[in-house]
Design a protein around this motif. Sequence first.
Motif, PDB file in Angstrom:
ATOM      1  N   SER A  70       0.776  -1.162   0.389  1.00 49.96           N
ATOM      2  CA  SER A  70       0.135   0.284  -0.194  1.00 49.96           C
ATOM      3  C   SER A  70       1.014   1.109   0.248  1.00 49.96           C
ATOM      4  N   GLY A  71       0.159   2.600   0.026  1.00 46.92           N
ATOM      5  CA  GLY A  71       1.292   3.362  -0.233  1.00 46.92           C
ATOM      6  C   GLY A  71       0.919   3.691  -1.628  1.00 46.92           C
ATOM      7  N   ASP A  72       1.565   5.458  -2.007  1.00 50.69           N
ATOM      8  CA  ASP A  72       1.895   5.438  -3.296  1.00 50.69           C
ATOM      9  C   ASP A  72       3.312   5.517  -4.131  1.00 50.69           C
ATOM     10  N   TRP A  73       3.854   4.018  -3.595  1.00 55.36           N
ATOM     11  CA  TRP A  73       5.658   4.207  -4.164  1.00 55.36           C
ATOM     12  C   TRP A  73       4.799   3.170  -5.406  1.00 55.36           C
ATOM     13  N   ARG A  74       6.503   3.112  -6.864  1.00 56.78           N
ATOM     14  CA  ARG A  74       5.846   2.944  -7.919  1.00 56.78           C
ATOM     15  C   ARG A  74       6.038   1.282  -7.800  1.00 56.78           C
ATOM     16  N   VAL A  75       7.032   0.919  -6.735  1.00 55.67           N
ATOM     17  CA  VAL A  75       6.374  -0.889  -5.961  1.00 55.67           C
ATOM     18  C   VAL A  75       5.518  -1.309  -6.392  1.00 55.67           C
ATOM     19  N   SER A  76       4.434  -0.533  -5.753  1.00 57.98           N
ATOM     20  CA  SER A  76       3.019  -1.185  -5.450  1.00 57.98           C
ATOM     21  C   SER A  76       2.309  -1.151  -6.421  1.00 57.98           C
ATOM     22  N   ARG A  77       2.273  -0.703  -7.816  1.00 57.63           N
ATOM     23  CA  ARG A  77       2.096  -0.139  -8.513  1.00 57.63           C
ATOM     24  C   ARG A  77       2.398  -1.406  -9.679  1.00 57.63           C
ATOM     25  N   ASP A  78       3.522  -1.246  -9.750  1.00 55.36           N
ATOM     26  CA  ASP A  78       4.342  -2.163 -10.359  1.00 55.36           C
ATOM     27  C   ASP A  78       4.834  -3.896  -9.986  1.00 55.36           C
ATOM     28  N   PHE A  79       4.478  -3.693  -8.905  1.00 58.15           N
ATOM     29  CA  PHE A  79       4.478  -5.482  -8.276  1.00 58.15           C
ATOM     30  C   PHE A  79       3.826  -5.722  -7.024  1.00 58.15           C
ATOM     31  N   ARG A 299       7.317   0.519  12.254  1.00 61.64           N
ATOM     32  CA  ARG A 299       7.370   1.722  11.927  1.00 61.64           C
ATOM     33  C   ARG A 299       9.002   2.267  10.898  1.00 61.64           C
ATOM     34  N   ASN A 300       8.755   3.477  10.467  1.00 63.43           N
ATOM     35  CA  ASN A 300      10.159   3.492   9.686  1.00 63.43           C
ATOM     36  C   ASN A 300      10.933   2.726   8.809  1.00 63.43           C
ATOM     37  N   PRO A 391      13.385   8.108   7.038  1.00 68.14           N
ATOM     38  CA  PRO A 391      12.429   7.537   8.011  1.00 68.14           C
ATOM     39  C   PRO A 391      10.746   8.422   8.707  1.00 68.14           C
ATOM     40  N   GLN A 392      10.025   7.383   8.204  1.00 65.03           N
ATOM     41  CA  GLN A 392       9.088   7.745   8.295  1.00 65.03           C
ATOM     42  C   GLN A 392       7.993   7.135   8.700  1.00 65.03           C
ATOM     43  N   GLU A 393       7.114   7.629  10.202  1.00 67.99           N
ATOM     44  CA  GLU A 393       6.336   6.831  10.727  1.00 67.99           C
ATOM     45  C   GLU A 393       5.456   6.179   9.406  1.00 67.99           C
ATOM     46  N   THR A 394       5.361   6.993   9.007  1.00 66.27           N
ATOM     47  CA  THR A 394       4.184   6.655   8.099  1.00 66.27           C
ATOM     48  C   THR A 394       4.181   5.375   6.716  1.00 66.27           C
ATOM     49  N   ASN A 395       5.554   5.105   7.265  1.00 69.60           N
ATOM     50  CA  ASN A 395       5.774   4.071   5.694  1.00 69.60           C
ATOM     51  C   ASN A 395       6.410   2.494   7.120  1.00 69.60           C
ATOM     52  N   ARG A 396       5.705   1.894   6.738  1.00 71.48           N
ATOM     53  CA  ARG A 396       5.620   1.258   8.203  1.00 71.48           C
ATOM     54  C   ARG A 396       4.992  -1.124   7.194  1.00 71.48           C
ATOM     55  N   ILE A 397       5.316  -1.480   8.132  1.00 75.69           N
ATOM     56  CA  ILE A 397       4.884  -2.670   8.054  1.00 75.69           C
ATOM     57  C   ILE A 397       3.494  -3.379   8.925  1.00 75.69           C
ATOM     58  N   THR A 398       2.811  -3.501   8.943  1.00 71.91           N
ATOM     59  CA  THR A 398       1.371  -3.713   9.184  1.00 71.91           C
ATOM     60  C   THR A 398       1.139  -5.531   9.231  1.00 71.91           C
ATOM     61  N   LEU A 399       0.074  -6.195   9.454  1.00 73.11           N
ATOM     62  CA  LEU A 399      -0.022  -7.320   9.231  1.00 73.11           C
ATOM     63  C   LEU A 399      -0.991  -7.103   8.617  1.00 73.11           C
ATOM     64  N   ASN A 400      -1.711  -7.352   7.406  1.00 74.34           N
ATOM     65  CA  ASN A 400      -2.709  -7.981   6.474  1.00 74.34           C
ATOM     66  C   ASN A 400      -3.661  -9.125   7.275  1.00 74.34           C
ATOM     67  N   PRO A 410      -0.414 -13.907   8.786  1.00 81.32           N
ATOM     68  CA  PRO A 410      -1.263 -13.245   8.657  1.00 81.32           C
ATOM     69  C   PRO A 410      -0.304 -12.332   7.996  1.00 81.32           C
ATOM     70  N   VAL A 411      -0.342 -11.693   6.201  1.00 83.40           N
ATOM     71  CA  VAL A 411       0.759 -11.630   6.385  1.00 83.40           C
ATOM     72  C   VAL A 411       0.956  -9.992   6.417  1.00 83.40           C
ATOM     73  N   ALA A 412       2.547  -9.702   5.847  1.00 80.88           N
ATOM     74  CA  ALA A 412       2.531  -8.670   5.743  1.00 80.88           C
ATOM     75  C   ALA A 412       2.059  -7.901   4.937  1.00 80.88           C
ATOM     76  N   ASP A 413       1.774  -5.984   5.314  1.00 80.78           N
ATOM     77  CA  ASP A 413       1.764  -5.433   4.327  1.00 80.78           C
ATOM     78  C   ASP A 413       2.503  -4.211   4.575  1.00 80.78           C
ATOM     79  N   VAL A 414       3.125  -4.059   3.211  1.00 85.30           N
ATOM     80  CA  VAL A 414       4.595  -3.527   3.551  1.00 85.30           C
ATOM     81  C   VAL A 414       3.859  -1.794   2.254  1.00 85.30           C
ATOM     82  N   HIS A 415       3.677  -0.597   3.599  1.00 87.30           N
ATOM     83  CA  HIS A 415       3.207   0.121   2.977  1.00 87.30           C
ATOM     84  C   HIS A 415       4.544   1.404   2.881  1.00 87.30           C
ATOM     85  N   PHE A 416       4.202   2.407   2.190  1.00 87.86           N
ATOM     86  CA  PHE A 416       5.687   3.385   1.344  1.00 87.86           C
ATOM     87  C   PHE A 416       5.497   4.407   0.552  1.00 87.86           C
TER      88      PHE A 416
END
Length: 523
Positions: A70-79, A299-300, A391-400, A410-416
Motif C-alpha cells: 500500500s502507499g503511493d510508491w511505484r513498486v505497489s503499482r508495478d509489483f 514503523r520507519n 524514515p517516516q512513521e507512516t511507512n510501515r509493516i503491518t499485519l494484513n 497473516p501476511v505483511a503489508d508493506v506501506h511506503f
Amino acid sequence: MSAPFDLSDDSVVVVIGTGSGGGVLANELAQKGVSVVALEAGGRYLPEDYINDEWESFGQLAWVDPRTTSGDWRVSRDFPGLPAWIVKAVGGTSIHWAGASLRFQEHEFRVKTEYGDVAGANLLDWPITLSEMEPWYDLAEKKLGVTRTNDMPGLPGNNNFKVFEAGAKAIGYKEVHTGRMAINSTDYDGRMACQQTGFCFQGCKWGAKWSAAYTDIPRGEATGNLEVRSNAHVLRIEHDDQGLVTGVIYKDAEGNEQRQSARIVCVAGNSIESPRILLNSASNMFPDGLANSSGQVGRNYMRHTTGSVYGVFDKPVRMWRGTTMAGIVQDEARHDPSRGFVGGFELETLALGIPFMAAFLDPGGWGREFTSALDSYENMAGMWIVGEDMPQETNRITLNHDVTDAHGMPVADVHFTDHPNDTAMRDYAYAKGIEIYEAVGATRTFPTPPYPSTHNLGTNRMSENPRDGVVNNFGRTHDIPNLYVSDGSQFTTGAAENPTLTIVALAIRQADHIAGELSKGSL
C-alpha cells in the motif's frame, strides 16, 4: 555437523533467520561456545546448486510467499505482490547481494543533529557513533574479504565500468573505482578469486563472493554448537509471566507445529519478516506485539532511494559480462543541502539479463520504444542509484489479517510513500546518471523506476530513549531483556551506503555483547 538440540533445551540461543545478520551472529556465538539453534524459513542451497539463469534462479531462491503493498510508491503499482526481492534460503539475502561493502560515514550516524528538522521525516541519531563501530567494521571487512581493505586489491573493471568511469570523469567526478566488494580479487579464506561470470544476483557458483550460506553457517556447525533447521517457518515468540521470552513456535518442513525453548531469542528475518513475527506474537501482556511499548515496531520502513539509468551506445558494451556491481561513484554521497535535499547517494554499475530487463525496464510499457531498447541490449550500459531515504512513521509493516500465507499466518503489508526529499534526490541522481552516459556518446538514456526492494531497513530501530524505538545500541529490545533484533531492521536511519557490511559489523558486535552477558550470568 553438530548434534541436534532438544526442543525442550532452554539453554539455547534461538536465532530466527540465517542471512548477513542471523547467519553471522549464529556462527560468532557458536565460535564462543554458545549453543545456538538457527531457524530458517527456506531450504538449503550451496554453490553447486545455484542456477545461472535469472528466472529459474528467482524461482529457486526468492521469497515469494504472499505479501501485500500500500502507499503511493511505484513498486505497489508495478509489483504489488513482490515489494521486496530477497532470498528465502539458508544464508538469506547474502546469497543474492551484489557484494558492495561500504562503511557508513560519521554524519550518517547523527542525522537528526546534522540535518536538523526535516518536515515529515522521523529522524533520530543512532545511539552509536562511527568511532564505536570502527573496530567492528575492521572485523567485518576481514571476514568478508572486502577489496581495497587489508591489502586486498580492487577487482578489475569490465566494459560496463569502463563506460561508467569515462563518463563520470568527463563530468568531473573524482571518487570513481571498482568499489569495495566482498568478492575475492585473489584467493582468500579458502575461497577462489572471482571468475567474472556475471550472475552475482543468482548466487556465486564459485564461492568467490562472501555469503553466510557457505562461510559462516558451515563454520558454526563445525564447532558442534550450532544446529540449523531449514524449512522452519517461525509463527510467533512466546514469553512467561515475567515478560521474558521462553521459546519460538514454528512450522517444520512437514507442516507440523513445533516449539523450541530458548534462553535468548534473536530475530533476524529482515525488515519485513522481523516486525511481522513480533506483531504476530501479541499476547495479553503485550497486546500490540512484542517489544512494542513505543508503538514503533514496523514503523520507519526504509528501502533506500533507488532507481536505475541505462544508456545505449553505438558500439557493443555487453554489460552483463563480469561483476554485476563492478564500479562506484562516491562524490555525491556527501551531505550537501545546496543540491535541494539532505543526505547523499552512491551511483553503482548494474547489469540485468534480458529476462529481468524485460520485467524491470519499463513495467507495463511494452511499446515500440521499449522493444527497440531491448533490441539495443548488447550496446547498453547500466547503473543503479542508492541513496539515503527518510524514515517516516507512516511507512510501515503491518499485519494484513485478510490475507494469510500457507501456514495460516497473516501476511505483511508493506506501506511506503516517498518523502519529498527522496523524490528530489532521485530526480537529481537521474539527471547525473544521464549526464554521465551522454558525456561518452550515449544515443539514448532510460531512467528506470525502482525495482522491488533489496535494501529493507528500519522497522525495529535503535534508539537511546525507549519511547523512540524498539532496541538499544546492542540490538537488545527495550522492553524484553532476553529478546534481540539482529538484522537491518535495527537501523535508525539508512545512510547512502549498501547496508550489508554494517549488518555484519553489528552482528559481530552483538555476539560479543551476548556472550559477555551470558558469562556474567546476567542473561
